[in-house]
Design a protein around this motif. Structure first.
Motif: not given
Length: 527
Positions: A1-7, A49-53, A71-76, A122-126
Motif C-alpha cells: 500500500m506504500g505506492l498507493r499512498r504516493k499517488m 484517494s487520488t481524486f480527493t476533493d 465500478l464505473l468512474i467518469y468525470t462529469e 492505476t496511472m492509465q486509469a487516472v
C-alpha cells in the motif's frame, strides 16, 4: 500500500511522462505505476484517494448480470452521460452470466462503443479519467476497460479573424485537437500523412501531435522535432506558444523562427513542402517548422489569385516592410543631420510646422511611436464593441490635440500613421511585432548618427538574420545561401505550372511536386 499512498496527491514527477531516455523512463515510471488489484475495493480506495476533493469525478457502483461487482468512474462535464447509460451501463447490467465475466468478451460483445481498450495500471486509469474517458473496473479482474466517450463543449469551425482572405477556404482550426486533425485529413487524404503524439505537462497533461507526410519530410528534421518535443518538462502547457519557446533555435532573436497559423490550408501546404505541423490540444494555433523569413511575408491568398496579382501584392508587402521599419528613422535622420537632402520648399514647410515643437525630432518620434503603440494595444484589449471606436477616435483626437498644442508636428503625425498602416500589411502578426520592436532602436540610431546609424542598423539586422536557423534551415534560405531554382517563390509568385520542384529544406527526398509539361497550351490538345 506504500505506492498507493504516493499517488494520493497526484504529485507526478518529471519521470512520470514521456520525453526522456528510454532506460531512465522505464525505471522511474515503474516506481509510480501500480498494476490493478484483483480486489475492486482496493482499486476504488486508491482512485478515491487520488481524486480527493474532486466532486466532479463520479464513482458509480453496479452489478454485471446481478452477480459481479463493478465500478464505473467518469468525470462529469467531460464524459457523454447519455452514451454511458445507453451503451455501457445498460448492456452490462442486463447481461446474463453464470460465471466471472471475461474482459475480452466484454470488449468484443457487450460494449457497443467503437473506441474501447483494456488498461492494466492505476496511472492509465487516472489519465483516462482526467481526459474524460470513463473507466470500468471489475472485481477479480487484473484489467480495467476505458471507453472512448469523452465529450465537452467545443467552438464551431469559423474563419480565422487574423488570417482572413478574399479568396480561399473559410475554415479554421479550433481548440479541439481531434477536430484540427480531421481538418488536415480533409485537406490531405493520403495514408502517407502520419502523426505521432505525446503528452507534455505534469499537471495539464496536454496532448501534442506532430504531423508529417512520409516520403516527403526529411528524417533528420523529423528526429530533431521529436527530440526537442520530448525534452520539454514543464508543469503545464496551455497554448502552443509554450512549446514554441522551448523548441526554437535562437530564443533571443526578435524574429519568429516557427510559423504559427490558424488556417488548415496553410498547414497542409507546409506539409506538402516537407515541413512538420505541431498541433497542441486547447489552442487553434498550429506550429509549422522549419520556417524562413520569406514565409512570414507570404499569405495563403497569394497562391489562390492569379500569379501576376500575387507577385504585385508581394512586392507591395516588401515595400510596406521597408516603410514600417525605416520611415520614422529616415525622417528623424534627415531632419536632424541631412536637411540638404530636402527640396527648399519642403524644408521650409517642415521648419514652419516645427516652430512651436519643444522637442528634437528624435524625442518627438519616440513619443509618437509609443503613443501609437499604446492606442493599438488598447484597441486589442478593450471589448470588441468599443475597441475599434477607441482606436480610431483616440488616434484622431490625440493626434489633432498634440499638433494643436505644439507638442508634435503635423509631418511627424503623418509619418507615424503611414508607418502604422504599413505594419498592418505584414500578414503574420508575430513578424509585424518584430518589425515594430526593431523600429525603436533604428530611430535611436538615426537620431544619434544620422543615415550612417540607419545603415549600421540595417547591416546589424542582416548579419543577425544570416546567423539564425530554424531546425537547421538557414533563415534567409533560399536567398542566402542562394538556390536559384527556389527563387520562383520568394520575390515573385511564379505560376503553379512552373513550380515543378518542391522546396528543399533539410533533405533532397521527393523533390518533384508535379509532372513535366503542365504549362497551358490550347494548341497541343489532349491525347
Amino acid at each position: 500500500m506504500g505506492l498507493r499512498r504516493k499517488m494520493r496527491g497526484l504529485n507526478f514527477k518529471k519521470e512520470d511522462f514521456k520525453g526522456h531516455e528510454q532506460l531512465e523512463s522505464e525505471r522511474e515510471q515503474n516506481a509510480y505505476r501500480e498494476t490493478l488489484s484483483r480486489h475492486l475495493f482496493e482499486n476504488e480506495a486508491v482512485l478515491k484517494s487520488t481524486f480527493t476533493d474532486c466532486p466532479d469525478v463520479i464513482f458509480r457502483s453496479f452489478l454485471i448480470g446481478n452477480k459481479t461487482k463493478a465500478l464505473l468512474i467518469y468525470t462529469e462535464g467531460l464524459a457523454n452521460i447519455e452514451e454511458i447509460d445507453k451503451n455501457v451501463l445498460s448492456p452490462l447490467m442486463q447481461q446474463e452470466t453464470a460465471s466471472l465475466p471475461d474482459i475480452q468478451a466484454i470488449l468484443e460483445q457487450k460494449l457497443s462503443v467503437s473506441k474501447v481498450k483494456p488498461i492494466t495500471d492505476t496511472m492509465q486509469a487516472v489519465q483516462e479519467i482526467s481526459s474524460g474517458n470513463p473507466v470500468i473496473l471489475i472485481d477479480q479482474q487484473l484489467q480495467g476497460i476505458t471507453v472512448g466517450l469523452a465529450k465537452w463543449e467545443k467552438r464551431a469551425i469559423e474563419e480565422p479573424m487574423a488570417e482572413s482572405v478574399v479568396r480561399g477556404p473559410r475554415d479554421g482550426f479550433t481548440e479541439t485537437l481531434s477536430v484540427n486533425i480531421s481538418l488536415l485529413r480533409r485537406k490531405i487524404k493520403s495514408p502517407d500523412l502520419k502523426m505521432k503524439s505525446l503528452v507534455v505537462g505534469r499537471y495539464s497533461q496536454t496532448q501534442i501531435v506532430y504531423m508529417y507526410i512520409e516520403g516527403v519530410v526529411d528524417q533528420q528534421l523529423l528526429e530533431e522535432v521529436h527530440n526537442r518535443l520530448n525534452r520539454i518538462d514543464i508543469d503545464g502547457v496551455l497554448e502552443s506558444g509554450y512549446i514554441e519557446e522551448f523548441i526554437e533555435d535562437n530564443p533571443f532573436s526578435p524574429f519568429p523562427q516557427i510559423l504559427n497559423t490558424e488556417r488548415p490550408d496553410v498547414a497542409a501546404s507546409s506539409l506538402l513542402e516537407g515541413r512538420v505541423a505541431i498541433l497542441v490540444d486547447g489552442t487553434p494555433f498550429v506550429l509549422i517548422a522549419p520556417t524562413t523569413l520569406y514565409s512570414l511575408f507570404q499569405a495563403s491568398e497569394d497562391y489562390y489569385q492569379r500569379f501576376m496579382i500575387g507577385t504585385l501584392i508581394r512586392w507591395l508587402r516588401y515595400l510596406f516592410l521597408l516603410i514600417a521599419l525605416l520611415l520614422p528613422s529616415t525622417y528623424v535622420a534627415i531632419l536632424t543631420y541631412h536637411q540638404e537632402m530636402l527640396p527648399t520648399t519642403l524644408l521650409l514647410s517642415m521648419a514652419k510646422s516645427r516652430e512651436q515643437v519643444p522637442f528634437p525630432a528624435l524625442v518627438e518620434a519616440i513619443i509618437m511611436e509609443i503613443t501609437f503603440e499604446a492606442i493599438r494595444e488598447a484597441g486589442i484589449r478593450l471589448p470588441k464593441q468599443v475597441g475599434s471606436a477607441v482606436s480610431i477616435v483616440g488616434a484622431l483626437v490625440i493626434g489633432q490635440a498634440a499638433v494643436s498644442s505644439g507638442l508634435v508636428s503635423a509631418p511627424m503625425v503623418m509619418v507615424v500613421a503611414i508607418t502604422g498602416v504599413a505594419s498592418f500589411a505584414i500578414p503574420r502578426y508575430n513578424a509585424s511585432t518584430a518589425i515594430r520592436m526593431l523600429r525603436f532602436p533604428m530611430i535611436v540610431a538615426a537620431g544619434t548618427l544620422g543615415l550612417l546609424g540607419i545603415m549600421l542598423g540595417i547591416l546589424t539586422i542582416i548579419v543577425h538574420l544570416n546567423t539564425i536557423r530554424s531546425f537547421g534551415v538557414p533563415y534567409l534560405s533560399p536567398m542566402a545561401p542562394m538556390k536559384g531554382a527556389e527563387m520562383k517563390d520568394v520575390l515573385i509568385r511564379a505560376p503553379w505550372w512552373s513550380l515543378k520542384k518542391r522546396t528543399r529544406l533539410t533533405g533532397y527526398s521527393n523533390t518533384n511536386r508535379q509532372s513535366e509539361g503542365q504549362k497551358p497550351n490550347p494548341q497541343k490538345g489532349t491525347e
